[in-house]
Design a protein around this motif. Structure first.
Motif, short mmCIF file in Angstrom:
data_model
loop_
_atom_site.label_atom_id
_atom_site.label_comp_id
_atom_site.label_asym_id
_atom_site.label_seq_id
_atom_site.Cartn_x
_atom_site.Cartn_y
_atom_site.Cartn_z
N UNK A 127 33.46 41.05 50.03
CA UNK A 127 34.66 40.24 50.22
C UNK A 127 34.67 39.06 49.26
N UNK A 128 35.62 39.04 48.35
CA UNK A 128 35.77 37.95 47.39
C UNK A 128 37.25 37.80 47.03
N UNK A 129 37.61 36.66 46.48
CA UNK A 129 38.98 36.43 46.04
C UNK A 129 39.03 36.26 44.52
N UNK A 130 38.70 37.34 43.81
CA UNK A 130 38.86 37.37 42.35
C UNK A 130 39.09 38.83 41.96
N UNK A 131 39.45 39.07 40.71
CA UNK A 131 39.65 40.44 40.25
C UNK A 131 38.33 40.97 39.70
N UNK A 132 37.76 42.00 40.32
CA UNK A 132 36.45 42.49 39.88
C UNK A 132 36.55 43.45 38.70
N UNK A 133 35.43 43.64 38.01
CA UNK A 133 35.29 44.71 37.03
C UNK A 133 34.54 45.84 37.74
N UNK A 134 35.28 46.85 38.16
CA UNK A 134 34.68 47.90 38.97
C UNK A 134 33.54 48.60 38.24
N UNK A 135 33.69 48.78 36.93
CA UNK A 135 32.63 49.47 36.17
C UNK A 135 31.36 48.63 36.12
N UNK A 136 31.49 47.37 35.73
CA UNK A 136 30.30 46.53 35.56
C UNK A 136 29.66 46.16 36.89
N UNK A 137 30.47 46.02 37.95
CA UNK A 137 29.93 45.57 39.23
C UNK A 137 29.61 46.72 40.17
N UNK A 138 29.90 47.94 39.72
CA UNK A 138 29.47 49.11 40.49
C UNK A 138 30.28 49.40 41.73
N UNK A 139 31.54 48.98 41.79
CA UNK A 139 32.38 49.27 42.95
C UNK A 139 33.10 50.60 42.76
N UNK A 140 33.29 51.32 43.86
CA UNK A 140 34.01 52.59 43.81
C UNK A 140 35.51 52.40 43.98
N UNK A 141 35.88 51.51 44.90
CA UNK A 141 37.29 51.31 45.24
C UNK A 141 37.52 49.82 45.47
N UNK A 142 38.73 49.35 45.18
CA UNK A 142 39.10 47.96 45.48
C UNK A 142 40.54 47.93 45.97
N UNK A 143 40.82 46.99 46.85
CA UNK A 143 42.19 46.67 47.24
C UNK A 143 42.51 45.32 46.61
N UNK A 144 43.56 45.26 45.79
CA UNK A 144 43.88 44.07 45.03
C UNK A 144 45.30 43.61 45.31
N UNK A 145 45.46 42.29 45.49
CA UNK A 145 46.76 41.68 45.73
C UNK A 145 47.18 40.94 44.46
N UNK A 146 48.37 41.23 43.94
CA UNK A 146 48.86 40.58 42.74
C UNK A 146 49.01 41.55 41.59
#
Length: 294
Positions: A127-146
């Motif tokens: 849980x964070x309030x920034x736009x992640x880099x899914x590749x560099x940070x190793x996330x599979x899925x994100x829900x983004x507002x904006x």
């Protein structure tokens, strides 16, 4: 095979603050990881890591190569999973990035329902309030507002939210309803900071808050008790607006809505666990009443 193994070790750097933590994540020694990176740098004839007294960080070439490695290794995993029949059912680890407030007010029941439906999936939510880099940070899925930054991610729109101004019916009956954002200078404003800077269509309000609240929920509770006017994104207050406990103020001056997307990085090669989670979130969020506010 050594090149493939070195690429696997290099991807352990995703989302890790140091070589030591990346090595622990990969379950190898730091020396083994350093040697793997050195072999890659020698083969590619380019520096992948920038070394300084503060530690190490990825170079621009390193970031690009990391993203490519993760994409290629995921494709290999997908091919093997398909051959083994693992695409038929969702299983394994899934790392998901979610906005903090959005998760609190919208996502909790969505996640619980998904885990009930797919008991073989192990979900790690961040849980964070920034736009992640899914590749560099190793996330599979994100829900983004904006609005989304340009990227190679796959994005599926689920709805939109907007900043709304609201107050309780009792407060508005006592203090009157403003006709223009400038009228808010005469009202009791509830905000997270002492100095209010609220942007409206065609007007920027600068005023002082009458009541400061360090959390959005604290501000909402205060507004429900008639303490003043709040401005926040629509999803934390949509139920109160629908029930009439809060009234919408100055809707004609609201800013354009913000889109909400479910994004992921594996495309048509996505594993069943990724596709199942994306499909579940898209279906649930598109039906969520928080996105039905006009």
């Amino acid at each position: 095979m050594e090149r493939y193994h070195d690429m696997q070790l290099f991807t352990a750097l995703a989302g890790q603050p140091s070589l030591a933590s990346a090595a622990r994540h990969a379950q190898v020694s730091t020396v083994t990881l350093i040697r793997a990176v050195a072999r890659l740098e020698t083969r590619l004839r380019v520096a992948l890591l920038e070394r300084s007294t503060q530690g190490v960080s990825l170079t621009a070439a390193g970031s690009a190569y990391l993203a490519d490695c993760m994409r290629l290794l995921l494709a290999v995993d997908a091919a093997e999973a398909s051959a083994k029949g693992l695409h038929v059912q969702a299983q394994g680890n899934l790392r998901v990035f979610l906005p903090l407030l959005f998760s609190r007010y919208v996502m909790a029941p969505v996640l619980a329902d998904y885990l009930d439906r797919y008991p073989e999936v192990h979900l790690a939510t961040h849980y964070h309030d920034y736009y992640p880099n899914l590749h560099e940070e190793g996330f599979d899925v994100a829900v983004l507002v904006g609005e989304l930054p340009s990227s190679s991610l796959i994005a599926r729109a689920v709805g939109q939210v907007r900043y709304v101004l609201c107050a309780s019916p009792d407060y508005l009956a006592t203090h009157g309803e403003p006709a223009h954002p400038s009228d808010l200078k005469q009202h009791h404003l509830i905000a997270g900071t002492d100095q209010v800077s609220w942007d409206f269509h065609g007007y920027l309000l600068k005023a002082r808050a009458r009541l400061g609240c360090t959390t959005v929920q604290g501000a909402i509770n205060s507004a429900l008790q008639g303490a003043g006017v709040i401005r926040c994104l629509s999803y934390p207050v949509h139920a109160h607006l629908q029930s009439g406990r809060l009234g919408r103020v100055l809707p004609l001056f609201e800013l354009p809505p913000l889109p909400v997307h479910v994004v992921y990085r594996e495309g048509r090669n996505a594993s069943m666990r990724v596709r199942s989670f994306v499909d579940h979130c898209v279906a649930a969020l598109r039906e969520h009443p928080a996105f039905h506010l006009a």
